[in-house]
Design an enzyme around this catalytic site. Sequence first.
Site, mmCIF file in Angstrom:
data_model
loop_
_atom_site.group_PDB
_atom_site.id
_atom_site.type_symbol
_atom_site.label_atom_id
_atom_site.label_comp_id
_atom_site.label_asym_id
_atom_site.label_seq_id
_atom_site.Cartn_x
_atom_site.Cartn_y
_atom_site.Cartn_z
ATOM 1 N N HIS A 106 -1.109 0.332 7.838
ATOM 2 C CA HIS A 106 -1.705 0.494 6.516
ATOM 3 C C HIS A 106 -1.669 1.963 6.118
ATOM 4 O O HIS A 106 -1.785 2.853 6.962
ATOM 5 C CB HIS A 106 -3.152 -0.009 6.546
ATOM 6 C CG HIS A 106 -3.797 -0.102 5.195
ATOM 7 N ND1 HIS A 106 -3.152 -0.592 4.089
ATOM 8 C CD2 HIS A 106 -5.054 0.233 4.778
ATOM 9 C CE1 HIS A 106 -3.960 -0.557 3.054
ATOM 10 N NE2 HIS A 106 -5.115 -0.059 3.441
ATOM 11 N N CYS B 194 0.822 -1.210 0.000
ATOM 12 C CA CYS B 194 0.000 0.000 0.000
ATOM 13 C C CYS B 194 0.854 1.257 0.000
ATOM 14 O O CYS B 194 0.469 2.293 -0.541
ATOM 15 C CB CYS B 194 -0.953 -0.008 1.196
ATOM 16 S SG CYS B 194 -0.120 -0.157 2.796
ATOM 17 N N ASN C 163 -8.740 4.384 0.348
ATOM 18 C CA ASN C 163 -8.105 3.170 0.829
ATOM 19 C C ASN C 163 -7.635 2.357 -0.375
ATOM 20 O O ASN C 163 -8.438 2.007 -1.234
ATOM 21 C CB ASN C 163 -9.112 2.358 1.653
ATOM 22 C CG ASN C 163 -8.520 1.096 2.226
ATOM 23 O OD1 ASN C 163 -7.356 0.787 2.013
ATOM 24 N ND2 ASN C 163 -9.331 0.356 2.970
#
Length: 628
Positions: A233, A72, A258
Amino acid sequence: MEQSDIYNALFEDPDFPADSHSLFSDLHSSTPVSKFSDDITWMRPQEVSQQPRLFSENLQENHVKQGILGDCWFLCACAALQCNDRLLKQVIPSGQATWGEKEYNGCFLFRFWQFGRWVEVVVDDRLPCIDAKLCFSRCQCQDVFWVALLEKAYAKLNGTYERLWAGQVCEALVDLCGGVAKRWKLKASEKEECETDASGSTLEKFNLSDIVDNCMMSCCVHSSHRGSLGEYHAFVVMEHVSVIKMCGDSLVLLRIRNPWGRRCWDGPWKEDGDGWEQLDPEIALPLRSRVEEGEFWVDEIEFGKEFDEVTVAYPFSIEGHMKSLWTGANLSFSQQVYSSWIKDRTAGGSRNTNSFSCNPKFWLKIQEVGEVNEVNRLSLSVSKGALILFNFKGEEEETHLPRTLQEAPCLSTLCHAYEREVSVHCVLSPGYYLVIPSIFLQGAEGRFLMRAFSTGQLSLSPATKGYPANAKNDAEWETISFDGQWLKGNSAGGSRNFSTHFANPILPFKVNSDTGKTTLNIVLQQHCQTGKCHAIGFHIYQVAHNTDLNKCLKDQEPIKSCTPHRYTEEISIMCVLPPGNYVIIPSTYEPDCVGFFTVSIATRIDRKPVRSQETLGRFLQEVHYSHA
C-alpha cells in the site's frame, strides 16, 4: 426539454463505453473488484450530487480518497498535482464547461505525458457507482469530481479500470508530471543493493526535511506484518516538523496521508497516543489539530522501521523547469532522443555478452560544467527486460570504440532493473561522453526514449551505429564511412566496361590485424528518390603502400567485387581480407550519372567478453491495496 432528453444529448464516449468492457480486461477477471461487477452502474455527477463541481475552493475537500479499486499508487501521484498549480492545469486544462453551465456537454479533456510528449484523452463523465455513490476514487467531498474523472481518463489510457489495479507510484508521477521520479529502499538485502540510487547515493545522504518541503514524496509498505498499514500500500508524505521534546532532545515528525481516507496508525503518535506526552501542550495541540481525515503522525525512527521504500518526484520551478533533488538548481537545459533495440541488429544485451557494443549508442556533449541527470524512458513491459546506462568519456567525438569499451565505464546504473525507467545522476566536466542503453538479455527487443537534463548547455545525438545491417549480432563491429559524389564529366566514370572507370572516386582503407584475416561488411548506399536510382556496384583492390594508384589499378584485377550493377538504393558484401592497404571504387553502370553516395566499412572486432558480472535486480512489488 425533459431531464431524460437533456441526458440523451450529452456526449457518450464510443471508445470507452459505460459497460464491463471498460471495467475489465477480460471476462475472467481475477482482481477483487470483479466481485462487484453486477452491482456497478454508470451515473453522471449531476445524478450523484445536487451540486457537482470539478474543484472546491476548500483545499481539504479536493483531497483524494481511494475506493474499491486498488490504485493507491495512482492517487499518490494525483496528490502531487495538488501541490503544483501549473502542472494541474497542464493535466486538467482550465476553462472546461462543467455542470450547470450552458456549454456543458458531458465531455472532459485530460493530458498525460507518454513517451516524450503530452497526449490528450477525452472521456464522458459517466462514472462507475454502487448504490448511487462513486465506487472507485473520489474526493473527500463527494460533490467534487476532478479525481474521479482523471482516474477514468487514466483508465482509458491504460485500456480498462482493472489495469489500474497495482502499479508503481514513480510511473504515475511521470505520467502526470512529465518529469522524473526516484525510488529508494529504506531496507534492502545484499542482493537488492543494486536497487539503490544508480549513482551510489542512498536516502540517508539527503536531508529528509528538504525533500519533503520541496517535492512530492510517497512511502510504501510491502510486507504484511504491520497489519494496520495494510500490505503493498502507498501513502503520501504531507509534511515534516522538527520539535524539541520537554526533555530537551530534538524530534522529527512526519505527517502521512492514507488514500483510504481513514486513520490506520496505532503507534505512539496516533490521535490519543502517549507520544504526545513528550511534547509541551503548546507544541502538541497545533500539530494534532493539523491532522485531517485519513492522516497520522510518525516520528523519523518509526518511519524508517515501518515503511519499506520512498518515491520522490523531482520538483518543478515556477517557470516549469525541473529542479535537482540534490542541489535545488534548475535543470534548464534538456534533450531527448528515441531509438530501439532490434534483434540481430541493435539488441546487444548487457556487458556479459560479446555483442554489447551493438546496442544503440549516443554522444552526450557537455559544453560547460554543470549538474546532469540522465533519464532513460522505457516503453517495454516489466517482463521483457530492463535498461542500463553506460557513460564513457572520450577525448574527442571520434573515439576508438573497441578500445573504449574495454575500459570500465565512468558511470552506470548499478545493475539492470525490472523498471519502466531508470536514471543516473552525475556532475560531468565538459567533453564528449558515449552513452549506451541496453537490455539485460541479448536479442530482447523494444523501443526507448532517452532524456538528459542539465544545469548547463548540452547536446545528445545518435553515434555511428558501427553494426552492419546484414550481419548477425554475435560480435563487435567498428564502422568508418566515406561520403562522396559522382559528377558529370569529372568523377562519374561508369563501370569497368568503360575506359573512364578509374575516374570514379577512389576510397582508401586499411585492414589491421594481429590474428590473420579480418571479416568486413562493406555497404554502398546512393542517396536518391525512390524509383529514381542508378544501377550501382563497386570493386575492391589491394594496393601497395605509397604507390601510384592510377597506374597500378589499371594493371590488376579487383580482389572482390559487388556486381553486377543493380538498380537499388543499397548494395553490400561480406568478405574476409588479410592485413594490408586497399581501395574501393564505387560506380554507376553508365558514365556521367550524377549522384551522392556513402560507403560504410564495418570491421568485425573479435574479442573475449568484458569481464563483467552484471546482475538483474529483483522484480518490483506493485502497490495496490484497497479496502472494501
